[in-house]
Design a protein around this motif. Sequence first.
Motif, mmCIF file in Angstrom:
data_model
loop_
_atom_site.group_PDB
_atom_site.id
_atom_site.type_symbol
_atom_site.label_atom_id
_atom_site.label_comp_id
_atom_site.label_asym_id
_atom_site.label_seq_id
_atom_site.Cartn_x
_atom_site.Cartn_y
_atom_site.Cartn_z
ATOM 1 N N ILE A 149 -8.562 -2.765 2.082
ATOM 2 C CA ILE A 149 -7.564 -3.905 1.916
ATOM 3 C C ILE A 149 -8.030 -5.420 1.932
ATOM 4 O O ILE A 149 -7.449 -6.100 1.068
ATOM 5 C CB ILE A 149 -6.697 -3.546 3.166
ATOM 6 C CG1 ILE A 149 -5.970 -2.180 3.078
ATOM 7 C CG2 ILE A 149 -5.763 -4.724 3.308
ATOM 8 C CD1 ILE A 149 -5.251 -1.934 4.510
ATOM 9 N N ALA A 161 -2.370 -6.219 4.611
ATOM 10 C CA ALA A 161 -1.322 -5.797 3.564
ATOM 11 C C ALA A 161 -0.006 -6.444 3.815
ATOM 12 O O ALA A 161 0.550 -6.224 4.980
ATOM 13 C CB ALA A 161 -1.494 -4.404 3.608
ATOM 14 N N SER A 198 -11.234 4.083 0.110
ATOM 15 C CA SER A 198 -11.360 3.761 1.689
ATOM 16 C C SER A 198 -12.411 4.837 2.355
ATOM 17 O O SER A 198 -12.795 4.765 3.183
ATOM 18 C CB SER A 198 -9.905 3.682 2.146
ATOM 19 O OG SER A 198 -9.319 2.488 1.822
ATOM 20 N N ILE A 208 1.371 4.837 0.755
ATOM 21 C CA ILE A 208 0.909 5.968 1.630
ATOM 22 C C ILE A 208 1.178 7.204 1.494
ATOM 23 O O ILE A 208 0.906 8.330 2.437
ATOM 24 C CB ILE A 208 1.223 5.394 3.201
ATOM 25 C CG1 ILE A 208 2.609 5.358 3.465
ATOM 26 C CG2 ILE A 208 0.637 4.094 3.508
ATOM 27 C CD1 ILE A 208 3.196 5.071 5.005
ATOM 28 N N LEU A 253 -10.968 1.686 5.387
ATOM 29 C CA LEU A 253 -9.483 1.186 4.968
ATOM 30 C C LEU A 253 -9.259 -0.352 5.262
ATOM 31 O O LEU A 253 -8.662 -0.975 4.392
ATOM 32 C CB LEU A 253 -8.354 2.091 5.845
ATOM 33 C CG LEU A 253 -6.864 1.791 5.419
ATOM 34 C CD1 LEU A 253 -6.553 2.054 4.098
ATOM 35 C CD2 LEU A 253 -6.218 2.605 6.374
ATOM 36 N N GLU A 254 -9.670 -0.728 6.231
ATOM 37 C CA GLU A 254 -9.750 -2.214 6.578
ATOM 38 C C GLU A 254 -10.408 -2.980 5.377
ATOM 39 O O GLU A 254 -9.882 -4.063 4.894
ATOM 40 C CB GLU A 254 -10.122 -2.467 8.183
ATOM 41 C CG GLU A 254 -9.871 -3.908 8.544
ATOM 42 C CD GLU A 254 -10.289 -4.448 9.787
ATOM 43 O OE1 GLU A 254 -10.039 -5.529 10.305
ATOM 44 O OE2 GLU A 254 -10.697 -3.436 10.382
ATOM 45 N N ILE A 266 -2.417 -0.605 8.488
ATOM 46 C CA ILE A 266 -2.424 -1.119 7.097
ATOM 47 C C ILE A 266 -1.852 -2.444 7.246
ATOM 48 O O ILE A 266 -2.391 -3.523 6.587
ATOM 49 C CB ILE A 266 -1.754 -0.311 5.975
ATOM 50 C CG1 ILE A 266 -2.688 0.939 5.699
ATOM 51 C CG2 ILE A 266 -1.310 -1.010 4.801
ATOM 52 C CD1 ILE A 266 -2.132 1.977 4.863
ATOM 53 N N VAL A 273 0.610 -1.129 -0.019
ATOM 54 C CA VAL A 273 0.041 -0.039 -0.093
ATOM 55 C C VAL A 273 0.766 1.294 0.044
ATOM 56 O O VAL A 273 1.559 1.641 1.005
ATOM 57 C CB VAL A 273 -0.969 0.181 1.055
ATOM 58 C CG1 VAL A 273 -1.786 1.153 1.236
ATOM 59 C CG2 VAL A 273 -1.906 -1.232 1.176
#
Length: 237
Positions: A229, A37, A220, A8, A225-226, A32, A6
């Motif tokens: 991913i 990830a 996201s 960032i 976000l979770e 993350i 990922v």
Amino acid sequence: MTKLSVNINKIATLRNSRGGNTPDLLKVAKDIQGFGAEGITIHPRPDERHIRYQDAYDLKAIVYTEFNIEGNPIPKFIDLVLSVKPTQVTLVPDAEDAITSNAGWDTKKYKDFLVDVIAEFKRNDIRTSIFVDPVTKIIEGAAKTGADRIELYTEEFASEYAKGNKDVVIPYAKCAQLAIDLKLGVNAGHDLSLDNIKFFKENVPGLLEVSIGHALISESIYLGLENVINMYLHRLK
């Protein structure tokens, strides 16, 4: 399974926009990884408009998956990578004022330069990848630089796939297979998203790693976000 790294940079952009430490880049990187990830990617630029050079040093202490640093190998960047010693360095020929990466290396024109830079990184046990367009002559040239991997520049794939042109994946598949035949590992990145990643994965052989930032962070905002991913990880299986 193809590894998900990922990028960032966009988290750093948001942080820098207010001048403080919200969102906390290090906490986001930890989260993350905790969400599944397999890597963290950063792409510092000379003006430090998103990722700062200090971020690379700070992240080194908390990235326990693969740490990938991308960038144009100017002297300052080379010094940073040699000091931090990430898992992987990805060499990208972007101009200092580029908004984002917009071309791969001409591996014939810049062969001697790439050979020298890559040799220095490999002497320091840093896996080296070079950003390339899906052109067979470019892949053949990459094999002569000493690089461990290539990263296929996927902007054209993403643009054409969104228009319904699935044949756009063909040169990527051919170049990936050629890279494998030439003993090069295959990574990919740029504009890959939840919409196109499964198709790309299913049609490009030997895909070891994808680096995704802008689309993943944007998705996201809506989906979390979770959750996002894990959606990528499912598509990459």
